[in-house]
Structures are given as structure tokens and as C-alpha cells.
Design an enzyme around this catalytic site. Sequence first.
Site, mmCIF file in Angstrom:
data_model
loop_
_atom_site.group_PDB
_atom_site.id
_atom_site.type_symbol
_atom_site.label_atom_id
_atom_site.label_comp_id
_atom_site.label_asym_id
_atom_site.label_seq_id
_atom_site.Cartn_x
_atom_site.Cartn_y
_atom_site.Cartn_z
ATOM 1 N N LYS A 66 99.941 -48.746 -73.723
ATOM 2 C CA LYS A 66 100.970 -49.748 -73.880
ATOM 3 C C LYS A 66 100.358 -51.132 -74.063
ATOM 4 O O LYS A 66 101.032 -52.087 -74.386
ATOM 5 C CB LYS A 66 101.863 -49.768 -72.630
ATOM 6 C CG LYS A 66 102.444 -48.435 -72.248
ATOM 7 C CD LYS A 66 103.081 -48.549 -70.847
ATOM 8 C CE LYS A 66 103.351 -47.162 -70.298
ATOM 9 N NZ LYS A 66 103.682 -47.202 -68.874
ATOM 10 N N ASP B 8 94.293 -53.318 -77.524
ATOM 11 C CA ASP B 8 94.198 -54.537 -76.724
ATOM 12 C C ASP B 8 92.733 -54.885 -76.484
ATOM 13 O O ASP B 8 92.299 -56.004 -76.666
ATOM 14 C CB ASP B 8 94.958 -54.384 -75.390
ATOM 15 C CG ASP B 8 94.616 -53.094 -74.641
ATOM 16 O OD1 ASP B 8 93.800 -52.286 -75.133
ATOM 17 O OD2 ASP B 8 95.174 -52.886 -73.544
ATOM 18 N N ASP C 220 86.345 -51.248 -74.655
ATOM 19 C CA ASP C 220 85.465 -51.326 -73.489
ATOM 20 C C ASP C 220 84.286 -50.367 -73.723
ATOM 21 O O ASP C 220 83.314 -50.710 -74.398
ATOM 22 C CB ASP C 220 86.335 -50.946 -72.278
ATOM 23 C CG ASP C 220 85.635 -51.076 -70.950
ATOM 24 O OD1 ASP C 220 84.731 -51.914 -70.825
ATOM 25 O OD2 ASP C 220 85.988 -50.335 -70.015
ATOM 26 N N LYS D 198 84.543 -55.919 -75.091
ATOM 27 C CA LYS D 198 83.489 -56.107 -74.080
ATOM 28 C C LYS D 198 82.285 -55.309 -74.568
ATOM 29 O O LYS D 198 82.052 -54.186 -74.124
ATOM 30 C CB LYS D 198 83.935 -55.505 -72.740
ATOM 31 C CG LYS D 198 85.065 -56.194 -72.031
ATOM 32 C CD LYS D 198 85.281 -55.494 -70.673
ATOM 33 C CE LYS D 198 86.646 -55.702 -70.123
ATOM 34 N NZ LYS D 198 86.953 -54.862 -68.950
ATOM 35 N N PHE E 97 87.431 -57.531 -65.568
ATOM 36 C CA PHE E 97 88.684 -56.825 -65.807
ATOM 37 C C PHE E 97 89.788 -57.848 -66.023
ATOM 38 O O PHE E 97 89.996 -58.734 -65.209
ATOM 39 C CB PHE E 97 89.036 -55.900 -64.639
ATOM 40 C CG PHE E 97 90.053 -54.865 -65.030
ATOM 41 C CD1 PHE E 97 89.678 -53.693 -65.668
ATOM 42 C CD2 PHE E 97 91.408 -55.098 -64.804
ATOM 43 C CE1 PHE E 97 90.622 -52.757 -66.074
ATOM 44 C CE2 PHE E 97 92.364 -54.153 -65.208
ATOM 45 C CZ PHE E 97 91.960 -52.987 -65.838
ATOM 46 N N VAL E 98 90.487 -57.729 -67.156
ATOM 47 C CA VAL E 98 91.508 -58.720 -67.500
ATOM 48 C C VAL E 98 92.902 -58.103 -67.564
ATOM 49 O O VAL E 98 93.048 -56.896 -67.816
ATOM 50 C CB VAL E 98 91.180 -59.414 -68.847
ATOM 51 C CG1 VAL E 98 89.936 -60.269 -68.741
ATOM 52 C CG2 VAL E 98 91.043 -58.395 -69.980
ATOM 53 N N ASP F 195 97.413 -54.357 -68.354
ATOM 54 C CA ASP F 195 97.861 -54.134 -66.976
ATOM 55 C C ASP F 195 96.722 -53.802 -66.033
ATOM 56 O O ASP F 195 95.624 -53.446 -66.455
ATOM 57 C CB ASP F 195 98.831 -52.952 -66.941
ATOM 58 C CG ASP F 195 98.095 -51.610 -67.103
ATOM 59 O OD1 ASP F 195 97.275 -51.488 -68.040
ATOM 60 O OD2 ASP F 195 98.313 -50.707 -66.283
ATOM 61 N N ARG G 278 101.600 -57.061 -67.080
ATOM 62 C CA ARG G 278 101.686 -57.021 -68.546
ATOM 63 C C ARG G 278 102.430 -58.228 -69.113
ATOM 64 O O ARG G 278 102.175 -58.654 -70.237
ATOM 65 C CB ARG G 278 102.407 -55.749 -69.015
ATOM 66 C CG ARG G 278 101.629 -54.466 -68.782
ATOM 67 C CD ARG G 278 102.284 -53.320 -69.538
ATOM 68 N NE ARG G 278 101.848 -52.017 -69.061
ATOM 69 C CZ ARG G 278 100.732 -51.404 -69.468
ATOM 70 N NH1 ARG G 278 99.950 -51.977 -70.342
ATOM 71 N NH2 ARG G 278 100.413 -50.216 -68.992
#
Length: 174
Positions: free
Chosen positions: A41, A98, A101, A129, A150-151, A157, A163
Site C-alpha cells: 500500500k 515507495d 531497500d 536505500k 526506517f521512514v 507505514d 501512512r
Amino acid sequence: MKRICEVLLTHKQIEKRVKELARQISKDCNNGSPLLVGVLKGSLMFLADLVRNLGSDAELDFVSVSSYGGATVSSGKPLLRQDVSADCEGRDIFIVEDIVDSGKTIEFLTGLFLGKGAKSVKTIALLSKSSRRKVSVTVDYVGFEIADKFVVGYGMDFDEKYRGLPDICVLSEG
Ligand code: IMP
Ligand code: MG
């Protein structure tokens, strides 16, 4: 306990960068009609802002992939929870993420769409990242390169929370 500790990217910075990305993508599409596949999401806000800045020919579809659950470290095994409904045969596909990683989600999805007969598969990620890559993947369009933090916010989320934050914020132990 996890807490928001700083704003990393403001909504204004994000808005400006999304417009630049859209301009670049439109140019590269050469008036074709790309299929943008949002990875649910987390990509929701990014995809919505991106598509509003692209030409009206862009089509949308979605996949849902999970590997995180309630953790900030990936389990490393992407699982397809929801597939696209569009026919991908011969299409130029743009995966909209989004954040990239480890790269495993993108690697998995690229294979999925090539297996469906896509003509090309490219990746658009708001964030990357690179220092955390476990597999070698090409991210064709990157909004911002970020450090190993961690964002959350702007669609992203932690355990389904945060979110709706307009800015992208760093989450840490507090
Ligand atoms: P990868 O498969 O390890 O590249 O992970 C990609 C997915 O992990 C992204 O689509 C995000 O949903 C999630 N993810 C990775 N880092 C973060 C983060 O800092 N905040 C929120 N979600 C993240
Ligand atoms: Mg994601």
C-alpha cells in the site's frame, strides 16, 4: 517503543521532486501508453501524485506484496498477495514503489512481469536505500537516495500506522 524523531523530507520537497520525475518519465515514454503498477500500500500517495503529473494515457494497476508484517526488517521473502488484472503482454510496465531497500521486491516483481510477456519493465521508486541492497537491481527513476533509516509517512507505514503523514519522517526507538 517507536517514535517519529525528525522530518526527513517535507511535502513541498516531495511535490517538487515528483513533478521532475513525471517530466522525465513522460519524455522517456515517447507518447506511448505505459502501465503503471503501484505496489500496495506504500506507493499509494506517490502513485496518485505521479499520475496527476503524467499525461492522460497512463493506465493504472496494482499488486500487493508483503514481506514485513510488524517489523522494520524484511523477512526477505516477497509474497504476492494480489496480482494485476491488466493483460501485461507486450506492454511497457513501470513498477511504482515507495522505497527500494534490499531490492528483493523489485527483483521478484520484475520477474513476474517479464513472465507475463511484458515488453519492458522499469522501476520508479520515490526513495532508495542503496546501502542496504542484497540483490543487484536497476531502479530506473529514484526520487531521493536516503540513508539506512526506517521512514514513515506519505503512504509508508510502520505496522499500518503513519501512512497519512504528509511529510516523510524517520522512525526510531524512543
Ligand atoms: P525490499 O524488498 O527489501 O526492497 O523492500 C521493499 C519494501 O519494504 C518497500 O516496498 C516498503 O514497503 C518496505 N520498506 C523498506 N524500507 C522501509 C521503510 O523505511 N519504511 C517503510 N517501509 C519500508
Ligand atoms: Mg512497498
